[in-house]
Motif scaffolding. Structure first.
Motif, mmCIF file in Angstrom:
data_model
loop_
_atom_site.group_PDB
_atom_site.id
_atom_site.type_symbol
_atom_site.label_atom_id
_atom_site.label_comp_id
_atom_site.label_asym_id
_atom_site.label_seq_id
_atom_site.Cartn_x
_atom_site.Cartn_y
_atom_site.Cartn_z
ATOM 1 N N GLY A 1 12.082 -2.033 1.905
ATOM 2 C CA GLY A 1 10.733 -2.332 1.450
ATOM 3 C C GLY A 1 9.720 -1.823 2.452
ATOM 4 O O GLY A 1 10.073 -1.154 3.433
ATOM 5 N N ILE A 2 8.470 -2.147 2.203
ATOM 6 C CA ILE A 2 7.397 -1.799 3.120
ATOM 7 C C ILE A 2 6.353 -2.904 3.045
ATOM 8 O O ILE A 2 6.100 -3.450 1.965
ATOM 9 C CB ILE A 2 6.792 -0.414 2.799
ATOM 10 C CG1 ILE A 2 5.845 0.050 3.903
ATOM 11 C CG2 ILE A 2 6.143 -0.393 1.442
ATOM 12 C CD1 ILE A 2 5.466 1.521 3.810
ATOM 13 N N VAL A 3 5.779 -3.264 4.183
ATOM 14 C CA VAL A 3 4.705 -4.251 4.205
ATOM 15 C C VAL A 3 3.461 -3.616 4.809
ATOM 16 O O VAL A 3 3.551 -2.800 5.725
ATOM 17 C CB VAL A 3 5.076 -5.545 4.972
ATOM 18 C CG1 VAL A 3 6.156 -6.310 4.241
ATOM 19 C CG2 VAL A 3 5.500 -5.263 6.391
ATOM 20 N N ALA B 1 1.670 14.654 -1.806
ATOM 21 C CA ALA B 1 1.604 13.312 -1.214
ATOM 22 C C ALA B 1 0.344 12.588 -1.667
ATOM 23 O O ALA B 1 0.396 11.411 -2.048
ATOM 24 C CB ALA B 1 1.652 13.409 0.312
ATOM 25 N N ALA B 2 -0.788 13.272 -1.642
ATOM 26 C CA ALA B 2 -2.049 12.658 -2.073
ATOM 27 C C ALA B 2 -1.978 12.237 -3.532
ATOM 28 O O ALA B 2 -2.453 11.158 -3.911
ATOM 29 C CB ALA B 2 -3.200 13.622 -1.841
ATOM 30 N N LYS C 1 0.277 5.900 -7.486
ATOM 31 C CA LYS C 1 0.900 4.589 -7.237
ATOM 32 C C LYS C 1 -0.068 3.575 -6.636
ATOM 33 O O LYS C 1 0.288 2.411 -6.440
ATOM 34 C CB LYS C 1 2.115 4.754 -6.308
ATOM 35 C CG LYS C 1 3.193 5.664 -6.871
ATOM 36 C CD LYS C 1 3.743 5.140 -8.181
ATOM 37 C CE LYS C 1 4.841 6.043 -8.713
ATOM 38 N NZ LYS C 1 5.365 5.572 -9.987
ATOM 39 N N ARG C 2 -1.288 4.046 -6.306
ATOM 40 C CA ARG C 2 -2.317 3.173 -5.720
ATOM 41 C C ARG C 2 -1.819 2.497 -4.446
ATOM 42 O O ARG C 2 -1.893 1.281 -4.290
ATOM 43 C CB ARG C 2 -2.805 2.165 -6.743
ATOM 44 C CG ARG C 2 -3.394 2.830 -7.979
ATOM 45 C CD ARG C 2 -3.886 1.823 -8.983
ATOM 46 N NE ARG C 2 -4.785 0.871 -8.363
ATOM 47 C CZ ARG C 2 -6.095 0.812 -8.558
ATOM 48 N NH1 ARG C 2 -6.653 1.646 -9.388
ATOM 49 N NH2 ARG C 2 -6.830 -0.094 -7.951
ATOM 50 N N VAL D 1 9.590 1.101 -2.704
ATOM 51 C CA VAL D 1 9.085 1.977 -1.659
ATOM 52 C C VAL D 1 9.031 3.376 -2.238
ATOM 53 O O VAL D 1 10.016 3.868 -2.784
ATOM 54 C CB VAL D 1 10.001 1.982 -0.409
ATOM 55 C CG1 VAL D 1 9.424 2.896 0.660
ATOM 56 C CG2 VAL D 1 10.194 0.582 0.141
ATOM 57 N N PHE D 2 7.890 4.001 -2.132
ATOM 58 C CA PHE D 2 7.742 5.364 -2.621
ATOM 59 C C PHE D 2 7.920 6.303 -1.446
ATOM 60 O O PHE D 2 7.396 6.062 -0.355
ATOM 61 C CB PHE D 2 6.386 5.541 -3.303
ATOM 62 C CG PHE D 2 6.248 4.608 -4.474
ATOM 63 C CD1 PHE D 2 6.912 4.868 -5.658
ATOM 64 C CD2 PHE D 2 5.504 3.452 -4.363
ATOM 65 C CE1 PHE D 2 6.825 3.996 -6.728
ATOM 66 C CE2 PHE D 2 5.409 2.575 -5.429
ATOM 67 C CZ PHE D 2 6.071 2.849 -6.617
#
Length: 143
Positions: free
Chosen positions: A114-116, A26-27, A33-34, A14-15
């Motif tokens: 994590g992130i989904v 942020a951009a 990291k795509r 997770v970034f």
């Protein structure tokens, strides 16, 4: 299938950024990291918000290029909906659809695990549906 299985397959990276980072920073991280969203954390590492590509575009539309020097805190989503590793694909898909969100941070015992994304969830749902169809074909063929 549940969220834990998705994270096991795709990874748990997770970034994140702090709320005082600029939209330009942020951009750049999103591009590097795509990814489509970043979790915004406070000084203790707790989730303070989520910032998506769409949030940045909306801020650019409102303020023009000067938006890029603004802090992330000004346009991030603060009311963050999260998932649990035990949540099913169906539960997460329903939550994302109902709330019109594309990224869900996953919390395990109060910590970011994590992130989904909606893409992760749809991919797993398609795989599950295809596996069910193949099982049904095999069952019918053996009868």
């Amino acid at each position: 299938m549940n969220v834990a299985a998705i994270l096991d397959e795709k990874g748990r990276d997770v970034f994140s950024l702090r709320a005082d980072a600029t939209l330009s920073e942020a951009a750049a991280l999103l591009d590097q990291k795509r990814i489509g969203a970043i979790v915004v954390v406070d000084s203790s590492g707790a989730i303070a918000g989520v910032l998506s590509e769409r949030d940045i575009v909306r801020q650019l539309a409102r303020m023009g290029a000067s938006a890029l020097t603004e802090p992330v805190a000004g346009c991030m989503t603060r009311d963050v909906i999260t998932a649990s590793p035990r949540d099913t694909v169906e539960e997460v898909m329903a939550s994302m659809t109902d709330r019109r969100i594309r990224h869900l941070p996953v919390l395990e015992q109060g910590r970011l695990a994590g992130i989904v994304s909606i893409g992760d969830v749809v991919k797993r749902k398609i795989e599950q549906t295809e596996a069910d169809a193949e099982a049904m074909k095999a069952y019918i063929a053996s009868a």
